[in-house]
Design an enzyme around this catalytic site. Structure first.
Site, PDB file in Angstrom:
ATOM      1  N   ARG A   5       1.010  -1.114   0.016  1.00  0.00           N
ATOM      2  CA  ARG A   5       0.011  -0.006   0.055  1.00  0.00           C
ATOM      3  C   ARG A   5       0.956   1.236   0.093  1.00  0.00           C
ATOM      4  O   ARG A   5       1.820   1.473   0.947  1.00  0.00           O
ATOM      5  CB  ARG A   5      -0.899   0.066   1.389  1.00  0.00           C
ATOM      6  CG  ARG A   5      -1.573   1.484   1.296  1.00  0.00           C
ATOM      7  CD  ARG A   5      -2.772   1.561   2.571  1.00  0.00           C
ATOM      8  NE  ARG A   5      -4.040   0.772   2.208  1.00  0.00           N
ATOM      9  CZ  ARG A   5      -4.962   1.054   2.750  1.00  0.00           C
ATOM     10  NH1 ARG A   5      -5.070   2.022   3.481  1.00  0.00           N
ATOM     11  NH2 ARG A   5      -5.898   0.453   2.352  1.00  0.00           N
ATOM     12  N   HIS A  29      -7.455   0.697  -6.197  1.00  0.00           N
ATOM     13  CA  HIS A  29      -7.706   0.031  -4.933  1.00  0.00           C
ATOM     14  C   HIS A  29      -8.275  -1.210  -5.244  1.00  0.00           C
ATOM     15  O   HIS A  29      -9.762  -1.470  -4.731  1.00  0.00           O
ATOM     16  CB  HIS A  29      -8.747   0.838  -3.738  1.00  0.00           C
ATOM     17  CG  HIS A  29      -8.600   0.439  -2.397  1.00  0.00           C
ATOM     18  ND1 HIS A  29      -7.806  -0.950  -1.938  1.00  0.00           N
ATOM     19  CD2 HIS A  29      -9.123   0.854  -1.224  1.00  0.00           C
ATOM     20  CE1 HIS A  29      -7.887  -0.860  -0.794  1.00  0.00           C
ATOM     21  NE2 HIS A  29      -8.945   0.072  -0.267  1.00  0.00           N
ATOM     22  N   GLN A  40     -10.296  -3.819  -2.638  1.00  0.00           N
ATOM     23  CA  GLN A  40     -11.710  -3.282  -2.327  1.00  0.00           C
ATOM     24  C   GLN A  40     -12.716  -3.722  -3.235  1.00  0.00           C
ATOM     25  O   GLN A  40     -14.004  -3.990  -2.832  1.00  0.00           O
ATOM     26  CB  GLN A  40     -11.673  -1.908  -2.035  1.00  0.00           C
ATOM     27  CG  GLN A  40     -12.859  -0.983  -1.785  1.00  0.00           C
ATOM     28  CD  GLN A  40     -13.132  -1.077  -0.086  1.00  0.00           C
ATOM     29  OE1 GLN A  40     -12.073  -0.972   0.800  1.00  0.00           O
ATOM     30  NE2 GLN A  40     -14.359  -1.577   0.144  1.00  0.00           N
TER      31      GLN A  40
END
Ligand code: CP
Ligand code: NVA
Length: 331
Positions: free
Chosen positions: A108, A135, A138
């Site tokens: 990340r 992302h 997610q």
């Protein structure tokens, strides 16, 4: 031929076919059932993964740690100050070192180029746990949640309100285009996603039967919505100075009761979290007091209301990250 994701990195959804995304969704469901029924699934015992976090996290870090533990993996966590990467050692050298010790690497951070470079040199799967641009982990959790709640993905009217050119706006547009949901970005035009990505998603959407719409009109945008989704208005890594202009631009796009009332009666509210729905956080309080607000991107009423599925969505991060790890490391 059976689908096989072994050895693949998970850097952005654009790299995956709808069939591969479907496979990850089905595996997430299977692993969720095993977890819920207490059936052990430590299928990766003896292997190890490392988590590199240059930005903070609750959900993503904990999902990787718990998923790793459930799968029988050894897990090492390194924060921004905890490794030589970027300071005394290049990304490529770090990747080659970690690839000799670990069976998978989560990253990340800021630039998408960094996670792509890690993947190029590591020789083991690399998972993008959020960059400024995308992302993707997610997305599997979000698609899983929508399917669980609405019973379908294809044809769902998905409305994203807020900063539509951040990592969430970009990723959700790709996810919808791939899986056949109609994506509506409801935002000021200054915060529309980049034209190049919109064009790419429109091409993908043609194949899946979805549509991509960008609108500044809240009432038009939220009409007939099955999902209303929002994210923070200022993302990690952006300077505090942008709050003022962002609040001015996005205040009309706050998700409140009138937005939910304008959507379909069965519509759900989603948010990747963390959320500023009250003043019970340091940043929420500082920003709220400075600009005279009690809630920011979503009202407390909607966040706590019965259409909100945000904590089911958060739980699904763990099940879906477990699926991504298992599928790509393989057994
Ligand atoms: N949604 C999400 O990525 O949360 P964290 O920043 O807590 O990981
Ligand atoms: N856009 C947000 C997402 C957090 C999960 C950020 O990057 O801070």
């Amino acid at each position: 031929m059976a689908l096989n994701l072994r050895g693949r990195s998970f850097l952005k959804l654009l790299d995956f076919t709808p069939e591969e995304i479907r496979y990850l969704l089905d595996l997430s469901k299977e692993l969720k059932t095993l977890k819920r029924t207490g059936i052990p699934h430590d299928r990766l015992r003896g292997k190890n993964i490392v988590l590199l976090f240059e930005k903070t996290s609750t959900r993503t870090r904990c999902s990787f740690e718990v998923a790793g533990s459930d799968l029988g993996l050894g897990v090492t966590y390194l924060d921004a100050a905890g490794s030589q990467m970027g300071k005394k050692e290049s990304v490529a050298d770090t990747a080659r070192v970690l690839g000799r010790m670990y069976d998978g690497i989560e990253y990340r951070g800021f630039s998408q180029d960094t996670v792509e470079e890690l993947a190029e040199y590591a020789g083991v799967p690399v998972w993008n746990g959020l960059t400024d641009e995308f992302h993707p982990t997610q997305m599997i959790a979000d698609l899983l949640t929508i399917e669980e709640k609405l019973g379908r993905l294809k044809g769902v009217n998905f409305v994203y309100m807020g900063d539509a050119r951040n990592n969430m706006g970009n990723s959700l547009m790709v996810a919808c285009a791939k899986m056949g949901l109609n994506f509506i970005a409801c935002a000021p035009k200054e915060l529309f996603p980049a034209e190049e990505l919109v064009e790419e998603c429109k091409k993908i959407a043609k194949v899946s039967g979805a549509s991509i719409t960008l609108t500044e009109d809240v009432s038009e945008g939220s009409k007939n919505a099955d999902v209303i989704y929002t994210d923070v208005w200022v993302s990690m890594g952006e300077p505090d100075e942008v709050w003022e202009s962002r609040l001015r631009l996005l205040h009309p796009y706050q998700v409140n009761k009138s937005v939910m009332d304008n959507a379909n009666s069965e519509a759900i509210f989603m948010h990747c979290l963390p959320a500023y729905h009250d003043l019970k956080t340091k940043i929420g309080k500082d920003v709220g007091e400075k600009f005279g607000l009690t809630e920011i991107e979503v009202t407390d009423e909607v966040f706590e209301g019965k259409q909100s599925v945000v904590f089911d969505e958060a739980e699904n991060r763990m099940h879906s990250i477990k699926a991504i790890i298992l599928a790509t490391i393989g057994v």
